[in-house]
Design a protein around this motif. Structure first.
Motif, PDB file in Angstrom:
ATOM      1  N   ARG A  68       0.838  -1.202   0.000  1.00 17.13           N
ATOM      2  CA  ARG A  68       0.000   0.000   0.000  1.00 17.13           C
ATOM      3  C   ARG A  68       0.874   1.254   0.000  1.00 17.13           C
ATOM      4  O   ARG A  68       1.789   1.391   0.815  1.00 17.13           O
ATOM      5  N   ALA A  69       0.594   2.162  -0.924  1.00 15.16           N
ATOM      6  CA  ALA A  69       1.368   3.400  -1.021  1.00 15.16           C
ATOM      7  C   ALA A  69       1.111   4.282   0.191  1.00 15.16           C
ATOM      8  O   ALA A  69       0.004   4.297   0.738  1.00 15.16           O
ATOM      9  N   PHE A  70       2.119   5.035   0.607  1.00 14.82           N
ATOM     10  CA  PHE A  70       1.965   5.875   1.792  1.00 14.82           C
ATOM     11  C   PHE A  70       0.879   6.918   1.611  1.00 14.82           C
ATOM     12  O   PHE A  70       0.241   7.360   2.575  1.00 14.82           O
ATOM     13  N   PHE A  71       0.646   7.330   0.347  1.00 12.76           N
ATOM     14  CA  PHE A  71      -0.309   8.407   0.091  1.00 12.76           C
ATOM     15  C   PHE A  71      -1.742   7.918  -0.117  1.00 12.76           C
ATOM     16  O   PHE A  71      -2.643   8.730  -0.296  1.00 12.76           O
ATOM     17  N   GLN A  72      -1.948   6.610  -0.119  1.00 11.66           N
ATOM     18  CA  GLN A  72      -3.319   6.112  -0.216  1.00 11.66           C
ATOM     19  C   GLN A  72      -4.094   6.542   1.028  1.00 11.66           C
ATOM     20  O   GLN A  72      -3.596   6.458   2.142  1.00 11.66           O
ATOM     21  N   GLY A  73      -5.294   7.001   0.820  1.00 13.48           N
ATOM     22  CA  GLY A  73      -6.088   7.519   1.932  1.00 13.48           C
ATOM     23  C   GLY A  73      -6.061   9.024   2.012  1.00 13.48           C
ATOM     24  O   GLY A  73      -6.838   9.629   2.763  1.00 13.48           O
ATOM     25  N   TYR A  74      -5.145   9.649   1.237  1.00 10.44           N
ATOM     26  CA  TYR A  74      -5.105  11.118   1.217  1.00 10.44           C
ATOM     27  C   TYR A  74      -6.187  11.610   0.258  1.00 10.44           C
ATOM     28  O   TYR A  74      -6.190  11.272  -0.918  1.00 10.44           O
ATOM     29  N   ARG A  75      -7.098  12.408   0.772  1.00  5.76           N
ATOM     30  CA  ARG A  75      -8.204  12.909  -0.051  1.00  5.76           C
ATOM     31  C   ARG A  75      -7.818  14.229  -0.695  1.00  5.76           C
ATOM     32  O   ARG A  75      -7.623  15.229  -0.031  1.00  5.76           O
ATOM     33  N   GLN A  76      -7.703  14.203  -2.006  1.00  7.05           N
ATOM     34  CA  GLN A  76      -7.385  15.435  -2.718  1.00  7.05           C
ATOM     35  C   GLN A  76      -8.637  16.297  -2.852  1.00  7.05           C
ATOM     36  O   GLN A  76      -9.759  15.816  -2.737  1.00  7.05           O
ATOM     37  N   GLU A  77      -8.400  17.558  -3.106  1.00  4.96           N
ATOM     38  CA  GLU A  77      -9.494  18.515  -3.254  1.00  4.96           C
ATOM     39  C   GLU A  77     -10.356  18.111  -4.452  1.00  4.96           C
ATOM     40  O   GLU A  77      -9.844  17.886  -5.538  1.00  4.96           O
ATOM     41  N   ASN A  78     -11.670  18.008  -4.242  1.00  5.11           N
ATOM     42  CA  ASN A  78     -12.580  17.618  -5.323  1.00  5.11           C
ATOM     43  C   ASN A  78     -13.849  18.461  -5.256  1.00  5.11           C
ATOM     44  O   ASN A  78     -14.028  19.275  -4.339  1.00  5.11           O
ATOM     45  N   ASP A  79     -14.715  18.268  -6.240  1.00 11.93           N
ATOM     46  CA  ASP A  79     -15.943  19.070  -6.320  1.00 11.93           C
ATOM     47  C   ASP A  79     -16.812  18.892  -5.075  1.00 11.93           C
ATOM     48  O   ASP A  79     -17.442  19.850  -4.610  1.00 11.93           O
ATOM     49  N   LYS A  80     -16.847  17.690  -4.548  1.00  8.32           N
ATOM     50  CA  LYS A  80     -17.703  17.418  -3.396  1.00  8.32           C
ATOM     51  C   LYS A  80     -17.291  18.271  -2.194  1.00  8.32           C
ATOM     52  O   LYS A  80     -18.123  18.954  -1.582  1.00  8.32           O
ATOM     53  N   VAL A  81     -16.006  18.244  -1.857  1.00 12.17           N
ATOM     54  CA  VAL A  81     -15.566  18.995  -0.688  1.00 12.17           C
ATOM     55  C   VAL A  81     -15.631  20.498  -0.946  1.00 12.17           C
ATOM     56  O   VAL A  81     -15.941  21.284  -0.039  1.00 12.17           O
ATOM     57  N   LEU A  82     -15.408  20.922  -2.179  1.00  8.39           N
ATOM     58  CA  LEU A  82     -15.490  22.353  -2.499  1.00  8.39           C
ATOM     59  C   LEU A  82     -16.929  22.849  -2.407  1.00  8.39           C
ATOM     60  O   LEU A  82     -17.179  23.966  -1.916  1.00  8.39           O
ATOM     61  N   ASN A  83     -17.870  22.039  -2.848  1.00 10.91           N
ATOM     62  CA  ASN A  83     -19.285  22.412  -2.716  1.00 10.91           C
ATOM     63  C   ASN A  83     -19.695  22.461  -1.250  1.00 10.91           C
ATOM     64  O   ASN A  83     -20.515  23.309  -0.853  1.00 10.91           O
ATOM     65  N   GLU A  84     -19.143  21.570  -0.447  1.00  8.95           N
ATOM     66  CA  GLU A  84     -19.419  21.608   0.999  1.00  8.95           C
ATOM     67  C   GLU A  84     -18.831  22.880   1.616  1.00  8.95           C
ATOM     68  O   GLU A  84     -19.463  23.498   2.483  1.00  8.95           O
ATOM     69  N   CYS A  85     -17.631  23.272   1.183  1.00  6.91           N
ATOM     70  CA  CYS A  85     -17.027  24.516   1.667  1.00  6.91           C
ATOM     71  C   CYS A  85     -17.914  25.711   1.331  1.00  6.91           C
ATOM     72  O   CYS A  85     -18.164  26.579   2.185  1.00  6.91           O
ATOM     73  N   LEU A  86     -18.383  25.748   0.095  1.00  9.12           N
ATOM     74  CA  LEU A  86     -19.243  26.853  -0.341  1.00  9.12           C
ATOM     75  C   LEU A  86     -20.538  26.894   0.462  1.00  9.12           C
ATOM     76  O   LEU A  86     -20.976  27.964   0.898  1.00  9.12           O
ATOM     77  N   ALA A  87     -21.140  25.740   0.676  1.00 11.98           N
ATOM     78  CA  ALA A  87     -22.404  25.693   1.414  1.00 11.98           C
ATOM     79  C   ALA A  87     -22.225  26.215   2.837  1.00 11.98           C
ATOM     80  O   ALA A  87     -23.049  26.984   3.346  1.00 11.98           O
ATOM     81  N   VAL A  88     -21.135  25.807   3.483  1.00  8.29           N
ATOM     82  CA  VAL A  88     -20.857  26.267   4.847  1.00  8.29           C
ATOM     83  C   VAL A  88     -20.599  27.764   4.854  1.00  8.29           C
ATOM     84  O   VAL A  88     -21.157  28.506   5.681  1.00  8.29           O
ATOM     85  N   ASP A  89     -19.770  28.241   3.950  1.00 10.36           N
ATOM     86  CA  ASP A  89     -19.401  29.660   3.936  1.00 10.36           C
ATOM     87  C   ASP A  89     -20.586  30.553   3.581  1.00 10.36           C
ATOM     88  O   ASP A  89     -20.767  31.630   4.159  1.00 10.36           O
ATOM     89  N   TRP A  90     -21.393  30.111   2.634  1.00  6.70           N
ATOM     90  CA  TRP A  90     -22.575  30.896   2.244  1.00  6.70           C
ATOM     91  C   TRP A  90     -23.551  31.022   3.408  1.00  6.70           C
ATOM     92  O   TRP A  90     -24.161  32.074   3.610  1.00  6.70           O
ATOM     93  N   SER A  91     -23.692  29.968   4.185  1.00  2.10           N
ATOM     94  CA  SER A  91     -24.645  29.982   5.298  1.00  2.10           C
ATOM     95  C   SER A  91     -24.204  30.920   6.417  1.00  2.10           C
ATOM     96  O   SER A  91     -25.030  31.339   7.230  1.00  2.10           O
ATOM     97  N   ARG A  92     -22.927  31.273   6.450  1.00  2.00           N
ATOM     98  CA  ARG A  92     -22.409  32.106   7.538  1.00  2.00           C
ATOM     99  C   ARG A  92     -22.095  33.539   7.115  1.00  2.00           C
ATOM    100  O   ARG A  92     -22.019  34.422   7.970  1.00  2.00           O
ATOM    101  N   ALA A  93     -21.907  33.756   5.835  1.00  6.06           N
ATOM    102  CA  ALA A  93     -21.645  35.117   5.361  1.00  6.06           C
ATOM    103  C   ALA A  93     -22.926  35.943   5.439  1.00  6.06           C
ATOM    104  O   ALA A  93     -24.027  35.422   5.294  1.00  6.06           O
ATOM    105  N   LYS A  94     -22.780  37.224   5.662  1.00  5.34           N
ATOM    106  CA  LYS A  94     -23.926  38.133   5.782  1.00  5.34           C
ATOM    107  C   LYS A  94     -24.362  38.568   4.377  1.00  5.34           C
ATOM    108  O   LYS A  94     -24.348  39.764   4.032  1.00  5.34           O
TER     109      LYS A  94
END
Length: 369
Positions: A68-94
């Motif tokens: 098993r490669a040492f980097f297996q399990g590392y989650r790279q930035e993808n659309d799913k996590v970026l959309n989650e970031c946007l949803a969180v940030d939008w809900s908190r911005a005024k």
């Protein structure tokens, strides 16, 4: 019985067994032509040809499955996590004070299209002033310099005083939101505040002046002005991970695996809450780099925070959870690779060799401390 090398014509000949002619069976002519073979008796008496392979040749031909490669399990930035970031940030911005209801969907579409760019800028800029109050954020001086360098401060329509005012407005957080915060930054913008700042700047710079009719068009224009900086940061992260996630680098990490894990455990845990899993904080990471003299003209001390964040997996939550700055061993391995990547700019040589040389020097120093 072993025979000398046969040519293609000879291999098609038949061998007489008693009064019966039997065809030679076995490997195809194209495979055996010009190579040594062994002739064996088949079960029906007809000859069977097989390639003669030495033990050394056999070992070279058999591919051992990689562990098993040492980097297996590392989650790279993808659309799913970026959309989650946007949803969180939008809900908190005024946003209600900046974007009218009719335009919100259009603004969200623009943000979704460019949110990796926004996160890339924030990741880099949040490290420039050093962590504030034990966390990362963009301070007032750094954001003014950044917006000025992008050509958005002209001294007339948008002045430094306007940037300061927009910064302060984006920083305001109501009492309800402050309750339960795991990460507090009183002097810097956290990620959702940075998004709000960009919305405010879009409105001030382009809507109030009449250059654009809608906030969505203004935001798109602002993000295009920042695209050179954001695309450079995206390319930097992608190139780093592409060079790190290779078999030669994996081999290096496996050779130094025990030492790396020992160093991680030795320099982590001081800031972990009692009863919680141990992690490495930014301060501990910086202390390690100081100890092993990792800093030089190519990698000054001010870049330590960026190496730290390059190693961390993007988390959607950066206010009510401190996980985004709690470095696991896997993320530590990536951050150490980021140190070498940032130090190696302009240098020649395979990346795996550069990492190997760096580990060979710094790990013994850290282990002896």
């Amino acid at each position: 019985e072993e025979y000398p090398i046969l040519d293609a014509g000879a291999l098609q000949e038949c061998r007489e067994v008693g009064s019966v002619k039997c065809p030679v069976r076995g490997e195809p002519d194209a495979m055996v032509h010009g190579r040594r073979i062994v002739m064996l008796d088949g079960p029906d008496g007809c000859p069977v040809q097989r390639l003669r392979v030495t033990e050394t040749e056999f070992r070279l031909q058999v591919e051992k499955p990689r562990s098993r490669a040492f980097f297996q399990g590392y989650r790279q930035e993808n659309d799913k996590v970026l959309n989650e970031c946007l949803a969180v940030d939008w809900s908190r911005a005024k946003v209600g004070r900046i974007v009218v209801e009719e335009e919100r969907h259009a603004v969200q579409e623009v943000l979704e299209k460019h949110y990796r760019n926004i996160v890339a800028i924030y990741r880099f800029m949040s490290t420039l002033g050093g962590p504030s109050d034990m966390t990362f954020g963009i301070n007032q001086i750094e954001i003014a310099d950044f917006i000025s360098q992008a050509g958005l401060v002209d001294g007339k329509v948008t002045r430094i005083a306007d940037i300061d005012r927009l910064f302060i407005a984006a920083k305001v957080m109501n009492v309800e939101m402050k309750r339960g915060l795991a990460v507090r930054s009183d002097k810097a913008l956290v990620r959702h505040q940075f998004m709000e700042f960009l919305l405010r700047l879009s409105h001030q710079r382009f809507v109030q002046t009449g250059e654009e009719q809608s906030i969505s068009e203004a935001l798109g224009r602002l993000l295009r002005a920042l695209s050179t900086a954001s695309e450079a940061r995206i390319a930097e992260l992608d190139n780093f991970l592409m060079r790190l996630h290779t078999e030669p680098v994996d081999d290096v990490y496996k050779r130094h695996g025990v030492a790396l894990e020992t160093v991680y455990r030795k320099f982590s845990g001081r800031h972990s809450p009692p009863g919680s899993p141990s992690f490495m904080s930014y301060i501990e990471f910086q202390e390690l780099l100081d100890l092993v003299s990792a800093f030089d003209s190519d990698f000054p001390r001010s870049r330590a925070g960026f190496a730290f964040r390059m190693g961390m997996m993007t988390q959607s939550e950066e206010s009510y959870s401190s996980r985004f700055q709690e470095m696991s061993f896997l993320e530590f391995q990536h951050a150490m690779g980021a140190v070498v990547y940032l130090k190696a700019r302009g240098k020649v040589g395979p990346y795996a060799e550069l990492i190997d040389a760096f580990f060979a020097v710094v790990l013994p120093i850290a282990l002896q401390h």
